[in-house]
Design a protein around this motif. Sequence first.
Motif, short mmCIF file in Angstrom:
data_model
loop_
_atom_site.label_atom_id
_atom_site.label_comp_id
_atom_site.label_asym_id
_atom_site.label_seq_id
_atom_site.Cartn_x
_atom_site.Cartn_y
_atom_site.Cartn_z
N TYR A 114 0.84 -1.20 0.00
CA TYR A 114 0.00 0.00 0.00
C TYR A 114 0.87 1.25 0.00
O TYR A 114 0.63 2.20 -0.77
CB TYR A 114 -0.93 0.01 1.21
N HIS B 189 0.98 3.89 -3.20
CA HIS B 189 0.45 5.25 -3.00
C HIS B 189 1.57 6.27 -2.78
O HIS B 189 1.32 7.36 -2.25
CB HIS B 189 -0.55 5.23 -1.83
N TYR C 25 4.25 6.71 -0.86
CA TYR C 25 4.70 7.23 0.43
C TYR C 25 6.22 7.26 0.48
O TYR C 25 6.91 6.36 -0.03
CB TYR C 25 4.20 6.34 1.58
N LYS D 39 3.72 12.72 1.46
CA LYS D 39 3.19 11.62 2.27
C LYS D 39 4.36 10.82 2.84
O LYS D 39 5.22 10.35 2.09
CB LYS D 39 2.29 10.72 1.43
N ALA E 90 -4.79 0.81 5.68
CA ALA E 90 -4.93 1.89 4.70
C ALA E 90 -5.68 3.07 5.29
O ALA E 90 -5.33 4.24 5.04
CB ALA E 90 -5.65 1.37 3.45
N GLU E 91 -6.72 2.80 6.09
CA GLU E 91 -7.47 3.89 6.73
C GLU E 91 -6.57 4.71 7.63
O GLU E 91 -6.62 5.95 7.63
CB GLU E 91 -8.63 3.31 7.53
N LYS E 92 -5.72 4.04 8.39
CA LYS E 92 -4.83 4.76 9.30
C LYS E 92 -3.74 5.50 8.54
O LYS E 92 -3.34 6.60 8.91
CB LYS E 92 -4.25 3.79 10.33
N ALA E 93 -3.23 4.90 7.46
CA ALA E 93 -2.20 5.57 6.67
C ALA E 93 -2.71 6.87 6.08
O ALA E 93 -1.93 7.80 5.85
CB ALA E 93 -1.71 4.63 5.56
N ARG E 94 -4.01 6.96 5.84
CA ARG E 94 -4.60 8.17 5.24
C ARG E 94 -5.02 9.20 6.28
O ARG E 94 -5.49 10.29 5.91
CB ARG E 94 -5.82 7.79 4.39
N HIS F 253 -4.98 12.14 9.19
CA HIS F 253 -4.25 13.39 9.38
C HIS F 253 -4.26 13.76 10.87
O HIS F 253 -5.06 13.23 11.65
CB HIS F 253 -4.89 14.51 8.56
N ASN G 289 -11.48 14.25 4.21
CA ASN G 289 -10.29 13.73 4.87
C ASN G 289 -10.58 13.52 6.36
O ASN G 289 -11.30 14.32 6.97
CB ASN G 289 -9.11 14.70 4.71
N TRP G 290 -9.98 12.48 6.92
CA TRP G 290 -10.23 12.17 8.33
C TRP G 290 -9.02 12.50 9.19
O TRP G 290 -7.87 12.32 8.77
CB TRP G 290 -10.62 10.70 8.50
#
Length: 347
Positions: free
Chosen positions: A64, A68, A70, A90, A247-251, A253, A333-334
């Motif tokens: 991932y 993406h 990083y 990132k 993936a949720e945590k990697a995104r 902020h 964005n979260w």
Amino acid sequence: MKFSLFSVVVLLMIACGTAKSDGNPEETIAQGKEVVCFVYHRFGDDRFASTNVSIDHFKAHLQYLKDHNYQVLTFAEAIQYLKGDGPAQKTAVITIDDGYKSFFENGLPVLREYGFPASLYINTETVGGSDYMTWAQIKQTKDAGIEIGNHTHSHAYFLNQPASSRYKNFEAELQKSQDLIKEQLGEAPVTFAYPYGELDAKMKAIVSEYFEAAAAQNSGVIGASTDLMRCPRFPMSEYYSDPKKFAEKARMHVPEVTVDQKSFMLPAGQETPSLKVTFHNDDLQLDQLQCFVQGGDCAISRDGNKVSVKSETSIANRRRTLYTLTVPDKSGNWYWYSHLWINPEVN
């Protein structure tokens, strides 16, 4: 002596030296830069599900990050990136605590396959033990581009020790590990990870005399409002390591916040402590804020950008309890913020 040792290490390891954190991270971290940091322990070791990640999941995590685009750095490199004047991008950090053999045997080959660095935090007393890496293996790991960090000598529950001896013992262990690692590897660490993620204010002050930054174990993203002496990390184990969750945590902020609690210690006599958080980001949709409490439900009250959260049931019977807040912005964005409560009275 520790200051001269620290100075030598910085000159050897960091081409462009920077002053150690003074507890005011807003002056050291460039606005707009973030680092998402993950902590692992065991790899492909089904005996310990609570600290293990499968090799398939670990490969999916690294894939991932690769897919993406990083920037993957060691923890020490990430701190220099955060403080530097280069462009924001990132950025992710892989950290591994304790130095179990399963990292050397199963995790390190995967990192080599992807060409990613990482940071390994060792408790020097256990080196060469039945389930732990040897110094020769740690040397091979360092030569493969992995940062070696300090995790104390004994990995003790220091908060269980009386205050009269806690800080002397803690500092002695930091220095002993620094000396052993330098003796074996030629360099002393410049970053640290707290055993069990536990600390108090005096322990943090001692750590700041030795290291550029330190990693805790409350979840979250490192950014401008982060105290570099207790940087958050997302835990990765079989309970949390599903690739979609990674993936949720990697995104995620980091929100710009101020909080009323500077300490992780559970206040005396409070079984359902309140945490008051003021959010400073203009575009957060605070009406959609979510709160999670380990082992129970969370009550939320809000007045504008000021939010108060508390557990609806007692947390006094748990040694460590996380309050976690997540909130989206208007672009979808979260953002993630967590606070760790520690009750040393619980073993």
